[in-house]
Design a protein around this motif. Structure first.
Motif, PDB file in Angstrom:
ATOM      1  N   UNK A   1       0.833  -1.223   0.000  1.00 40.38           N
ATOM      2  CA  UNK A   1       0.000   0.000   0.000  1.00 40.38           C
ATOM      3  C   UNK A   1       0.861   1.264   0.000  1.00 40.38           C
ATOM      4  N   UNK A   2       2.044   1.174   0.606  1.00 40.13           N
ATOM      5  CA  UNK A   2       2.940   2.337   0.622  1.00 40.13           C
ATOM      6  C   UNK A   2       3.694   2.456  -0.702  1.00 40.13           C
ATOM      7  N   UNK A   3       3.635   1.389  -1.511  1.00 37.31           N
ATOM      8  CA  UNK A   3       4.324   1.403  -2.803  1.00 37.31           C
ATOM      9  C   UNK A   3       5.825   1.276  -2.678  1.00 37.31           C
ATOM     10  N   UNK A   4       6.297   0.567  -1.641  1.00 35.77           N
ATOM     11  CA  UNK A   4       7.750   0.368  -1.517  1.00 35.77           C
ATOM     12  C   UNK A   4       8.066  -1.119  -1.338  1.00 35.77           C
ATOM     13  N   UNK A   5       9.290  -1.487  -1.720  1.00 34.94           N
ATOM     14  CA  UNK A   5       9.704  -2.885  -1.539  1.00 34.94           C
ATOM     15  C   UNK A   5      10.560  -3.039  -0.304  1.00 34.94           C
ATOM     16  N   UNK A   6      11.299  -1.979   0.015  1.00 34.89           N
ATOM     17  CA  UNK A   6      12.229  -2.059   1.143  1.00 34.89           C
ATOM     18  C   UNK A   6      12.304  -0.710   1.833  1.00 34.89           C
ATOM     19  N   UNK A   7      12.040  -0.660   3.168  1.00 31.45           N
ATOM     20  CA  UNK A   7      12.150   0.618   3.887  1.00 31.45           C
ATOM     21  C   UNK A   7      13.621   0.929   4.197  1.00 31.45           C
ATOM     22  N   UNK A   8      13.862   2.121   4.753  1.00 37.94           N
ATOM     23  CA  UNK A   8      15.232   2.487   5.155  1.00 37.94           C
ATOM     24  C   UNK A   8      15.580   1.938   6.531  1.00 37.94           C
ATOM     25  N   UNK A   9      14.537   1.541   7.294  1.00 40.00           N
ATOM     26  CA  UNK A   9      14.779   0.992   8.636  1.00 40.00           C
ATOM     27  C   UNK A   9      13.515   0.266   9.096  1.00 40.00           C
ATOM     28  N   UNK A  10      13.670  -0.585  10.096  1.00 45.96           N
ATOM     29  CA  UNK A  10      12.530  -1.323  10.653  1.00 45.96           C
ATOM     30  C   UNK A  10      12.413  -1.018  12.149  1.00 45.96           C
ATOM     31  N   UNK A  11      11.185  -0.730  12.589  1.00 47.34           N
ATOM     32  CA  UNK A  11      10.892  -0.501  14.014  1.00 47.34           C
ATOM     33  C   UNK A  11       9.829  -1.511  14.431  1.00 47.34           C
ATOM     34  N   UNK A  12      10.037  -2.184  15.550  1.00 47.94           N
ATOM     35  CA  UNK A  12       9.027  -3.139  16.022  1.00 47.94           C
ATOM     36  C   UNK A  12       8.822  -2.949  17.511  1.00 47.94           C
TER      37      UNK A  12
END
Ligand code: KG4
Ligand code: ZN
Length: 332
Positions: A63-74
């Motif tokens: 939905x965001x139109x991206x394959x890979x973010x710059x970072x992950x937060x969980x």
């Protein structure tokens, strides 16, 4: 920086992508398996997160139109440990696979900063009332990571009180939204209920919170008072009167906190912050009140991506050995 946030601390499996211009996607799946038990069953929550987390993250990315973010937060806590672990471990593996930074986020910090995601959100310093099913605390947020608890419940959380009153009236789980709806047709002055104020006791240790502060709250007596009225009033009147009592206690603490600190900027979050009467009462205070929309009051991952993003932008990173925590005070 574009950040993928993952939230699995309770009964919502959620993923969201947040970038410099705000929320790019926000996917929340609420687990239905707990309804028949009248409350969240930890083991079932963990398994249901494991079933849903991959597709929820995929949906948020697409939905965001991206394959890979710059970072992950969980979310790394506080919460049901088996539930937290699902999102935390998945988030870490994604970050490792993508070779991007990872950060573990405090769920309560997510709630307390969530109004900042809005275009006209508050700026530090502000007062933030976090009212959910497990927590009821009023924070002074001075800066990122600098939070002081000005007052909190000494027994039940406000949401827990809503859920217990709903159970007494057979309204199903979660009870808050049902009480909120029924209260619309009731009279808030029909049933006389207390506005309990815990006695102020000094802390047992210089740094501990075992004492009681002037802005602390108590909701267990209120629930008992409601039980005593069950056969003497109609369910809508009980709901409206109970809700009014909770709203009075919460708005009273917010007003006193503003006076005590001189901070007039106020926000709130957590499931109970979706309550229509509480929102109206807060907006009516003579303070600068900015509330997140209802969908960002209940558990979501946009708040996790946002809190994580603020910290990542300050250079904070966590290793893959970052542990899940059942208990965790925000800022600590
Ligand atoms: O923040 P949340 O989604 O989950 C955590 O506890 O972290 O909060 C859930 C709580 C439940 O107790 C639910 O009954 C309550 O928030 N709640 C409400 C409303 N919507 C959810 N309480 C009162 N009025 C509502 N509209
Ligand atoms: Zn929550």
């Amino acid at each position: 920086m574009i950040v993928l946030g993952i939230e699995t601390s309770c009964d919502e499996t959620a993923a969201s992508v947040v970038g410099p211009d705000g929320v790019l996607s926000d996917v929340v799946h609420t687990q239905g398996v707990h309804e028949e038990y009248g409350g969240v069953v930890p083991e079932l929550a963990g398994r249901a997160h494991a079933d849903k987390v991959v597709t929820t993250v995929q949906a948020a990315l697409s939905r965001a139109g991206i394959e890979r973010p710059d970072a992950v937060a969980a979310t790394a806590g506080p919460g049901l440990i088996g539930a937290v672990l699902v999102g935390l471990c998945f988030g870490k593996s994604l970050a490792a696979g993508w070779r991007v930074p990872f950060i573990g986020v405090n769920h309560l910090e997510g709630h307390l900063l969530s109004a900042m995601l809005e275009p006209d959100g508050p700026e530090f310093p502000f007062l933030s009332l976090v009212v959910s099913g497990g927590h009821t605390s009023l924070y002074l947020a001075r800066a990122l990571g600098e939070y002081t608890v000005l007052g909190e419940t000494v027994d039940d959380a406000a949401g827990e009180a809503f859920d217990k009153v709903a159970r007494m009236l057979d309204l199903g789980y979660p009870g808050g939204p049902a009480v909120d709806r029924l209260a619309l047709t009731g009279n808030a002055r029909a049933v006389e209920l207390p506005r309990p104020q815990p006695k102020v006791k000094p802390p047992k240790t210089p740094s501990g919170h075992q004492g009681t502060r002037a802005l602390d709250m108590s909701f267990s007596g209120l629930k008992t008072a409601v039980r005593a009225q069950l056969n003497h009033a109609s369910p809508p009147d009980i709901c409206a009167s109970f809700q009014q009592a909770v709203v009075d206690v919460l708005t009273n603490r917010v007003q006193r906190a503003a006076k005590q600190t001189g901070v007039r900027s106020v926000t709130m979050a957590g499931g109970v912050a979706a309550n229509s009467q509480l929102r109206a009462a807060m907006m009516g205070l003579d303070l600068d009140v900015r509330l997140p929309p209802k969908s960002r009051c209940t558990d979501n991952a946009a708040m996790i991506a946002h809190a994580g993003r603020l910290r990542l932008m300050e250079g904070e990173r966590h290793g893959l050995d970052r542990a899940a925590r059942a208990q965790w005070t925000p800022g600590a």
